[in-house]
Design a protein around this motif. Structure first.
Motif, mmCIF file in Angstrom:
data_model
loop_
_atom_site.group_PDB
_atom_site.id
_atom_site.type_symbol
_atom_site.label_atom_id
_atom_site.label_comp_id
_atom_site.label_asym_id
_atom_site.label_seq_id
_atom_site.Cartn_x
_atom_site.Cartn_y
_atom_site.Cartn_z
ATOM 1 N N PRO A 257 0.801 -1.234 0.000
ATOM 2 C CA PRO A 257 0.000 0.000 0.000
ATOM 3 C C PRO A 257 0.827 1.274 0.000
ATOM 4 C CG PRO A 257 -0.209 -1.170 2.103
ATOM 5 C CD PRO A 257 0.489 -2.090 1.170
ATOM 6 N N ILE A 258 1.939 1.314 0.715
ATOM 7 C CA ILE A 258 2.704 2.569 0.745
ATOM 8 C C ILE A 258 3.376 2.815 -0.601
ATOM 9 C CG2 ILE A 258 4.780 1.526 1.757
ATOM 10 C CD1 ILE A 258 3.340 5.101 2.298
ATOM 11 N N ASP A 259 3.819 1.761 -1.283
ATOM 12 C CA ASP A 259 4.381 1.966 -2.616
ATOM 13 C C ASP A 259 3.302 2.456 -3.581
ATOM 14 O OD1 ASP A 259 7.100 1.493 -2.308
ATOM 15 O OD2 ASP A 259 6.899 -0.669 -2.569
ATOM 16 N N ALA A 260 2.081 1.958 -3.437
ATOM 17 C CA ALA A 260 0.984 2.421 -4.293
ATOM 18 C C ALA A 260 0.700 3.904 -4.054
ATOM 19 C CB ALA A 260 -0.267 1.592 -4.041
ATOM 20 N N ILE A 261 0.746 4.329 -2.798
ATOM 21 C CA ILE A 261 0.533 5.744 -2.470
ATOM 22 C C ILE A 261 1.618 6.604 -3.105
ATOM 23 C CG2 ILE A 261 0.573 7.428 -0.584
ATOM 24 C CD1 ILE A 261 -0.699 5.224 1.189
ATOM 25 N N LEU A 262 2.866 6.189 -2.953
ATOM 26 C CA LEU A 262 3.973 6.984 -3.489
ATOM 27 C C LEU A 262 3.970 6.987 -5.021
ATOM 28 C CD1 LEU A 262 6.775 5.926 -0.992
ATOM 29 C CD2 LEU A 262 5.327 7.963 -0.915
ATOM 30 N N ASP A 263 3.603 5.865 -5.635
ATOM 31 C CA ASP A 263 3.496 5.832 -7.093
ATOM 32 C C ASP A 263 2.434 6.820 -7.562
ATOM 33 O OD1 ASP A 263 5.422 3.852 -7.122
ATOM 34 O OD2 ASP A 263 4.008 2.203 -7.466
ATOM 35 N N TRP A 264 1.318 6.865 -6.845
ATOM 36 C CA TRP A 264 0.229 7.806 -7.180
ATOM 37 C C TRP A 264 0.704 9.248 -7.060
ATOM 38 C CZ3 TRP A 264 -2.824 10.900 -3.625
ATOM 39 C CH2 TRP A 264 -3.975 11.454 -4.199
ATOM 40 N N LEU A 265 1.455 9.549 -6.018
ATOM 41 C CA LEU A 265 1.940 10.908 -5.832
ATOM 42 C C LEU A 265 2.965 11.293 -6.895
ATOM 43 C CD1 LEU A 265 2.350 11.021 -1.948
ATOM 44 C CD2 LEU A 265 0.635 12.211 -3.322
ATOM 45 N N GLU A 266 3.778 10.351 -7.308
ATOM 46 C CA GLU A 266 4.784 10.655 -8.321
ATOM 47 C C GLU A 266 4.162 10.963 -9.678
ATOM 48 O OE1 GLU A 266 7.471 7.351 -7.983
ATOM 49 O OE2 GLU A 266 8.794 8.465 -6.635
#
Length: 274
Positions: A257-266
């Motif tokens: 989930p945290i990688d998904a959040i950071l991918d979304w922000l990028e």
């Protein structure tokens, strides 16, 4: 003060200011400055900044984002506050966010997502993420009562909300880790617990920031239907992680989930249309 650090304050808030409180804020920052927005993590009731410091803060910093986690008053190592309200908690979030070096992304977990929603009416966030959001109302109470009657009823009458290992984590998490996390859980303010059921809905967010909702269809605290309703409030669909428990930041597969959040922000999501 720059536009990035503005807080919106209503006239009635000037007349009835929140009492200041000592707040615990834990941080992890990248070794090299990359000009990425800071993330401020807001824990749910009973949790403190420790819940994000365990895995997510360091991981976020390793990907170039400054990461901060707040313990709401009465939680973690913040000052005791047995009579705290949702307004008190939202004040904590807005105050800490306004003190960060750049416009922040707010990330709220569980009931912390409801606190975050109130804070968004005062602080112009870069973006917001609701993780397994408990947005309140009597529907929330009904679900909690069906799934955890012994732990829920005391909270209605001012006692502590008790959550079990089975509710918070998947079977993949080792029992020793689960017991350690459960032993660190505290309690929210009595008034805040009641307001989660009966309090007013949050005002519209300042600046209409983009909002991501994510959770697990196997969450024993938040139903799949509740995740869908939360996402619809922000004209989106929830991002789901099957097989995980309510505490996604502590569960065995916490990286997903945290990688998904950071991918979304990028991808630099756009503001929500008016």
């Amino acid at each position: 003060m720059t536009a990035e650090r503005v807080r919106i304050v209503r006239s009635w808030e000037w007349a009835r200011p929140e009492r200041p409180a000592r707040r615990e804020v834990l941080a992890a920052v990248p070794e090299l400055e990359e000009a990425k927005p800071p993330l401020l993590f807001v824990p749910g009731f009973g949790h403190g900044a420790w819940a994000f410091a365990e895995h997510w803060l360091g991981h976020v910093a390793s990907r170039g984002f400054p990461a901060y986690a707040l313990s709401l008053r009465g939680h973690g190592a913040s000052a005791p506050a047995p009579e705290a309200t949702l307004r008190s908690y939202a004040h904590d979030v807005a105050q800490v966010a306004a003190g960060l070096p750049r416009q922040a992304v707010l990330v709220g977990h569980g009931a912390g997502a409801r606190v975050l929603a109130h804070a968004l009416a005062r602080y112009p966030a870069r973006a917001a993420v609701l993780v397994a959001p408990v947005l309140g109302g009597w529907g929330t109470f009904g679900t909690a009562l069906r799934r955890n009657p012994a732990g829920t009823l005391p909270a209605v009458f001012g006692g502590r909300l008790r959550l079990s290992r089975r509710q918070l984590f998947s079977r993949e998490l080792p029992d020793g880790d689960a017991r350690r996390y459960v032993s660190q859980l505290g309690r929210a303010g009595r008034r805040a617990q009641w307001q989660l059921l009966t309090g007013r809905q949050p005002e519209p967010a300042v600046g209409r920031p983009p909002v991501l909702v994510l959770g697990s269809p196997d969450d024993r605290v938040v139903s799949s239907a509740a995740l869908t309703r939360a996402a619809r409030r922000y004209a989106s669909a929830p991002l789901l992680f099957p097989g995980m428990g309510h505490d996604l930041m502590l569960d065995a597969r916490w990286r997903e989930p945290i990688d998904a959040i950071l991918d979304w922000l990028e991808k630099d999501p756009a503001p929500t249309p008016h």
